[in-house]
Write a protein that holds these residues in place. Sequence first.
Motif, short mmCIF file in Angstrom:
data_model
loop_
_atom_site.label_atom_id
_atom_site.label_comp_id
_atom_site.label_asym_id
_atom_site.label_seq_id
_atom_site.Cartn_x
_atom_site.Cartn_y
_atom_site.Cartn_z
N HIS A 182 61.54 13.93 14.15
CA HIS A 182 61.72 12.27 14.04
C HIS A 182 62.04 11.54 15.13
O HIS A 182 63.43 11.75 15.60
CB HIS A 182 61.88 12.26 12.61
CG HIS A 182 61.50 10.48 12.43
ND1 HIS A 182 61.43 10.02 12.49
CD2 HIS A 182 62.90 10.30 11.66
CE1 HIS A 182 61.02 8.94 12.08
NE2 HIS A 182 62.42 8.72 11.60
N HIS A 188 62.52 7.20 16.74
CA HIS A 188 62.44 5.92 17.33
C HIS A 188 62.18 5.35 18.25
O HIS A 188 63.08 4.71 18.65
CB HIS A 188 63.41 4.96 16.01
CG HIS A 188 63.98 5.51 14.45
ND1 HIS A 188 64.96 4.75 14.08
CD2 HIS A 188 63.10 6.16 13.79
CE1 HIS A 188 65.08 4.96 12.67
NE2 HIS A 188 64.07 5.96 12.97
N HIS A 214 58.16 1.90 11.23
CA HIS A 214 59.62 3.25 11.54
C HIS A 214 59.35 4.21 13.20
O HIS A 214 60.49 3.86 13.72
CB HIS A 214 59.46 4.28 10.33
CG HIS A 214 60.44 4.29 10.06
ND1 HIS A 214 60.17 5.36 9.05
CD2 HIS A 214 61.57 5.18 10.91
CE1 HIS A 214 62.01 6.68 8.84
NE2 HIS A 214 62.43 6.18 10.01
ZN LIG Z 1 63.85 7.11 10.78
#
Ligand SMILES: [Zn+2]
Length: 205
Positions: free
Chosen positions: A95, A97, A158
């Motif tokens: 994950h 950004h 997100h």
């Molecule tokens: Zn995050």
Amino acid sequence: MLLQKERQQVREYCIKMFERGLTIGTSGNISVFNRNEELYAISPSDMDYYEVKDEDVVIMDINGNVVDGKQRPSSEFRTHQIFYQNREDVNSVIHNHAKAATAVSCLYKDVPPIHEMIIVNGGDEIITSPFTKSGGQELADVVFKTMGERNGILVGSHGMVTVGADVGEALFIAEEMEFVCDIYLKTAPIGGAKILTHEDVVYYK
Ligand SMILES: [Zn+2]
């Protein structure tokens, strides 16, 4: 040391993710699953990637219990373990950004097939999950449901989540998704990129 190989991979790939411009600060997280042991190694919460040592990487079981490690696990551990609980083809989750991907995640628009590398996400388009507050089971459920059988999605307002058979594949998909999102954003103000057909992009690999 328990799951030493997986701990090392988490540490090394967090630095690769950071150095390749896929995340900033301490945001983002990586995990690697050991299917035989039914344990996964996950990056610790809020630590500078260059300061993480193997022993700081947290070992967890697939029910969310910490088995070993000096630090707190990433607050998004539920978004990782839901894939280990439910998808046999997934042994790593990333994950981050990444800037272009995150910008597109705020638009809630599917990225159409504008470049052949789009196909690495597992579909002709890059899709985005509905907005969900981060850090809980709800985000894990929404990400898992949106992912379906894909290998990468944008997480609404997100960032992105990618999954792979191993951590190398999960990072490769993350880099290519970031690349396609960047091309999408760069071409949008000057009329938008030509949309390719399913046949144009499907033969990759
Ligand atoms: Zn995050």
